[in-house]
Write a protein that holds these residues in place. Sequence first.
Motif, PDB file in Angstrom:
ATOM      1  N   UNK A 208       0.977  -1.247  -0.037  1.00  0.00           N
ATOM      2  CA  UNK A 208       0.003  -0.019  -0.211  1.00  0.00           C
ATOM      3  C   UNK A 208       0.880   1.168   0.018  1.00  0.00           C
ATOM      4  N   UNK A 209       0.462   2.290  -0.847  1.00  0.00           N
ATOM      5  CA  UNK A 209       1.303   3.580  -0.750  1.00  0.00           C
ATOM      6  C   UNK A 209       0.691   4.885  -0.261  1.00  0.00           C
ATOM      7  N   UNK A 210       0.474   5.700  -1.145  1.00  0.00           N
ATOM      8  CA  UNK A 210       0.128   6.927  -0.652  1.00  0.00           C
ATOM      9  C   UNK A 210      -1.454   7.258   0.012  1.00  0.00           C
ATOM     10  N   UNK A 211      -1.362   7.837   0.794  1.00  0.00           N
ATOM     11  CA  UNK A 211      -2.820   8.185   1.530  1.00  0.00           C
ATOM     12  C   UNK A 211      -2.994   9.698   1.772  1.00  0.00           C
ATOM     13  N   UNK A 212      -4.522   9.922   1.689  1.00  0.00           N
ATOM     14  CA  UNK A 212      -4.951  11.300   1.798  1.00  0.00           C
ATOM     15  C   UNK A 212      -6.390  11.299   2.533  1.00  0.00           C
TER      16      UNK A 212
ATOM     17  N   UNK B 200      -8.056   7.746   2.989  1.00  0.00           N
ATOM     18  CA  UNK B 200      -8.098   6.763   1.770  1.00  0.00           C
ATOM     19  C   UNK B 200      -6.562   6.459   1.278  1.00  0.00           C
ATOM     20  N   UNK B 201      -6.582   5.132   1.258  1.00  0.00           N
ATOM     21  CA  UNK B 201      -5.289   4.763   1.077  1.00  0.00           C
ATOM     22  C   UNK B 201      -5.220   4.046  -0.222  1.00  0.00           C
ATOM     23  N   UNK B 202      -4.192   4.412  -1.045  1.00  0.00           N
ATOM     24  CA  UNK B 202      -3.902   3.664  -2.369  1.00  0.00           C
ATOM     25  C   UNK B 202      -3.397   2.475  -2.269  1.00  0.00           C
TER      26      UNK B 202
ATOM     27  N   UNK C 257      -9.984  10.717  15.724  1.00  0.00           N
ATOM     28  CA  UNK C 257      -8.668  11.361  16.341  1.00  0.00           C
ATOM     29  C   UNK C 257      -7.616  10.474  15.797  1.00  0.00           C
ATOM     30  N   UNK C 258      -6.978   9.627  16.514  1.00  0.00           N
ATOM     31  CA  UNK C 258      -5.893   8.915  16.008  1.00  0.00           C
ATOM     32  C   UNK C 258      -6.086   7.641  15.860  1.00  0.00           C
ATOM     33  N   UNK C 259      -7.462   7.140  15.864  1.00  0.00           N
ATOM     34  CA  UNK C 259      -7.911   5.778  15.751  1.00  0.00           C
ATOM     35  C   UNK C 259      -8.399   5.749  14.436  1.00  0.00           C
ATOM     36  N   UNK C 260      -8.129   4.549  13.654  1.00  0.00           N
ATOM     37  CA  UNK C 260      -8.675   4.233  12.558  1.00  0.00           C
ATOM     38  C   UNK C 260      -9.386   2.847  12.372  1.00  0.00           C
ATOM     39  N   UNK C 261     -10.496   2.926  11.770  1.00  0.00           N
ATOM     40  CA  UNK C 261     -11.626   1.601  11.502  1.00  0.00           C
ATOM     41  C   UNK C 261     -11.681   1.744   9.982  1.00  0.00           C
ATOM     42  N   UNK C 262     -11.319   0.480   9.407  1.00  0.00           N
ATOM     43  CA  UNK C 262     -11.624   0.260   8.153  1.00  0.00           C
ATOM     44  C   UNK C 262     -13.167   0.096   7.726  1.00  0.00           C
ATOM     45  N   UNK C 263     -13.696   0.498   6.853  1.00  0.00           N
ATOM     46  CA  UNK C 263     -15.248   0.475   6.653  1.00  0.00           C
ATOM     47  C   UNK C 263     -15.574  -0.892   5.702  1.00  0.00           C
ATOM     48  N   UNK C 264     -16.543  -1.245   6.375  1.00  0.00           N
ATOM     49  CA  UNK C 264     -17.115  -2.667   5.762  1.00  0.00           C
ATOM     50  C   UNK C 264     -17.400  -2.483   4.110  1.00  0.00           C
ATOM     51  N   UNK C 265     -17.356  -1.630   3.745  1.00  0.00           N
ATOM     52  CA  UNK C 265     -17.369  -1.554   2.160  1.00  0.00           C
ATOM     53  C   UNK C 265     -16.171  -1.420   1.537  1.00  0.00           C
ATOM     54  N   UNK C 266     -14.921  -1.334   2.359  1.00  0.00           N
ATOM     55  CA  UNK C 266     -13.716  -1.188   1.925  1.00  0.00           C
ATOM     56  C   UNK C 266     -13.052  -2.629   1.555  1.00  0.00           C
ATOM     57  N   UNK C 267     -12.131  -2.865   0.866  1.00  0.00           N
ATOM     58  CA  UNK C 267     -11.606  -2.015  -0.519  1.00  0.00           C
ATOM     59  C   UNK C 267     -12.471  -1.855  -1.430  1.00  0.00           C
ATOM     60  N   UNK C 268     -12.022  -0.898  -2.254  1.00  0.00           N
ATOM     61  CA  UNK C 268     -12.800  -0.590  -3.651  1.00  0.00           C
ATOM     62  C   UNK C 268     -11.668  -0.958  -4.708  1.00  0.00           C
ATOM     63  N   UNK C 269     -12.161  -1.697  -5.797  1.00  0.00           N
ATOM     64  CA  UNK C 269     -11.252  -2.090  -6.882  1.00  0.00           C
ATOM     65  C   UNK C 269     -10.742  -0.700  -7.505  1.00  0.00           C
ATOM     66  N   UNK C 270      -9.478  -0.799  -8.004  1.00  0.00           N
ATOM     67  CA  UNK C 270      -9.069   0.127  -9.316  1.00  0.00           C
ATOM     68  C   UNK C 270      -9.276  -0.168 -10.527  1.00  0.00           C
ATOM     69  N   UNK C 271      -9.137   0.665 -11.586  1.00  0.00           N
ATOM     70  CA  UNK C 271      -9.122   0.185 -12.835  1.00  0.00           C
ATOM     71  C   UNK C 271      -8.323  -1.012 -13.353  1.00  0.00           C
ATOM     72  N   UNK C 272      -8.761  -1.922 -14.102  1.00  0.00           N
ATOM     73  CA  UNK C 272      -7.680  -2.982 -14.555  1.00  0.00           C
ATOM     74  C   UNK C 272      -6.498  -2.378 -15.367  1.00  0.00           C
ATOM     75  N   UNK C 273      -5.226  -2.926 -14.871  1.00  0.00           N
ATOM     76  CA  UNK C 273      -3.996  -2.381 -15.783  1.00  0.00           C
ATOM     77  C   UNK C 273      -3.625  -1.191 -15.000  1.00  0.00           C
ATOM     78  N   UNK C 274      -4.011  -0.585 -13.829  1.00  0.00           N
ATOM     79  CA  UNK C 274      -3.432   0.509 -13.506  1.00  0.00           C
ATOM     80  C   UNK C 274      -2.134   0.189 -12.342  1.00  0.00           C
ATOM     81  N   UNK C 275      -1.185   1.294 -12.308  1.00  0.00           N
ATOM     82  CA  UNK C 275      -0.123   0.899 -11.535  1.00  0.00           C
ATOM     83  C   UNK C 275      -0.099   2.110 -10.743  1.00  0.00           C
ATOM     84  N   UNK C 276      -1.075   2.574  -9.811  1.00  0.00           N
ATOM     85  CA  UNK C 276      -1.319   3.857  -9.369  1.00  0.00           C
ATOM     86  C   UNK C 276      -0.330   4.316  -8.495  1.00  0.00           C
TER      87      UNK C 276
END
Length: 512
Positions: A458-462, A471-473, A487-506
């Motif tokens: 996993x790489x960039x996040x904003x 959101x994390x790439x 605050x400083x606590x993270x909870x991943x959503x049940x809808x996560x992750x979401x696919x990126x387009x095929x062939x991407x090297x985002x």
Amino acid sequence: MPVETWAEEDGKVALSPGERPLTPEEVRTRYPALGMAVGGERPMRQGLMREYVPVDGTPRAKITDDRFPWKIAEKTTNIADLRGCGLDRWLASYGRVRQGGRRVTRLARPGLPGRSADHCGSSPRKEKDMRKRVCLAAGGSLLAATISLFGAAASASASTTSPVVGYTYLDDNTATANTIAGFDRHADGSLTPIPGSPFAAGGAGLGSGLASQGAIQVTSDGRYLLAVDAGSNQISVLRITADGVPVLVGPPVSSGGTKPVSVAVSGTGLVYVANSGAGGSGYSGFRLNPVGKLIRVPHSAVTVPDVSGLGDVFFNATGDRLIGTRTGTSQIDSFVVLPNGRLLAAQGSPFTGQGLGQLGAEFSPASPSQLFVSNAHNGAGLGTVSAYRDSFSGQLTSIGSSPYADFQTAPCWVEISHDGRYLFTVNTGSGNISSYSIKPDGSLALIGSFAITGGGADIDARLSPDGKYLLVDGAGHNFVSVFAVSGGTLTELSSSPTPLPAGAASSGIVNT
């Protein structure tokens, strides 16, 4: 239901007897999708919005476009009906602006079906005649017709479908013909592809990872995207339309070097690109004019050795400092930004890092002199983040007991909460995200680490503009992960992750 359209007089809209402005709490309760922080009338860079409760108790909104005071500048309709017809974007999804280094939601001029969002084709004389209030019956307005067409069924579906509140974009870095992936970002944090995504970027990507932060950026007014085309040594500028679709402003321009990997844009439109390829490594400066054209800043180029392996370039919140990371040689470039847009290297720059592999980095949005840099290549379980103070002359001094360990592998990418109180770093080698609290003096305290479902590489996040979601790439597995932030606590959503387009090297991710 009638839809009323009229022009404002002297930028003021009068409330009728019995009407009152909504309180801040009422706005937050009634319209969470709007991202409103205050009630009543509030000034914005590109418009005014007044929410009020009329005599009959039906919530309504008045949206005023103060850039064109002589034109039709206000539209009033029932918010619930707009929401029920899936027209939330008309009300709420028009980007963001920065004020004092912090993001706030804004509403730009609305674009109604069959009418340009820029109100093109109207003369001042004709618009002057329209200063008188005109009431349009529902059947005479395309918007009202749409509301009537959908009716109760659409209203029912609105209760189960989270409204769109913004957009998320990634530089796909696709080989031969680069593209931009675009997603509708919903109030509940979930993502759905914008129809037509991915969109042409104009240049060419590499088809493999860039090992950089900031390959795509959005301007402070939310109007333009800037993306690197590493395979064709170019930078693309795309205009964000009202429905979130990015459209090329013109052909991509040369990045001023080889293999652009990161781009930075200040609030005043000054742009710098980090090039990391053999025979053309360094930084190049541009200015982004109001129509989205990049113009080279004369004599702005700063060359670095090809072995530097530039990984990131970025401004502080006030735009008077610029930092670049040299991942290959574990160094940090520090510059003072001169009034003419050129760079003045700080005495002692480049500075030796406090570990190996400086890559992702960011200034605190709340304290422009506080700088945080990842040390990504220390080895398994040895990741750290460094904290520095950037002086008036650009010199970097360590804060507290920096560097601060996160006990993970390859903390490559850094993101900081909008209030400057928390830092998040994506551990590419561990498949998780570490969280730190930032003390007032800039020192860090580790909170913990949070796993990414299916994570790894996993790489960039904003953060989203309201700071509620991170959101994390997840380029390694071709998806985007979304976490709720408390605050400083993270909870991943049940809808996560979401696919990126095929062939991407985002590479790179931004949110509006």
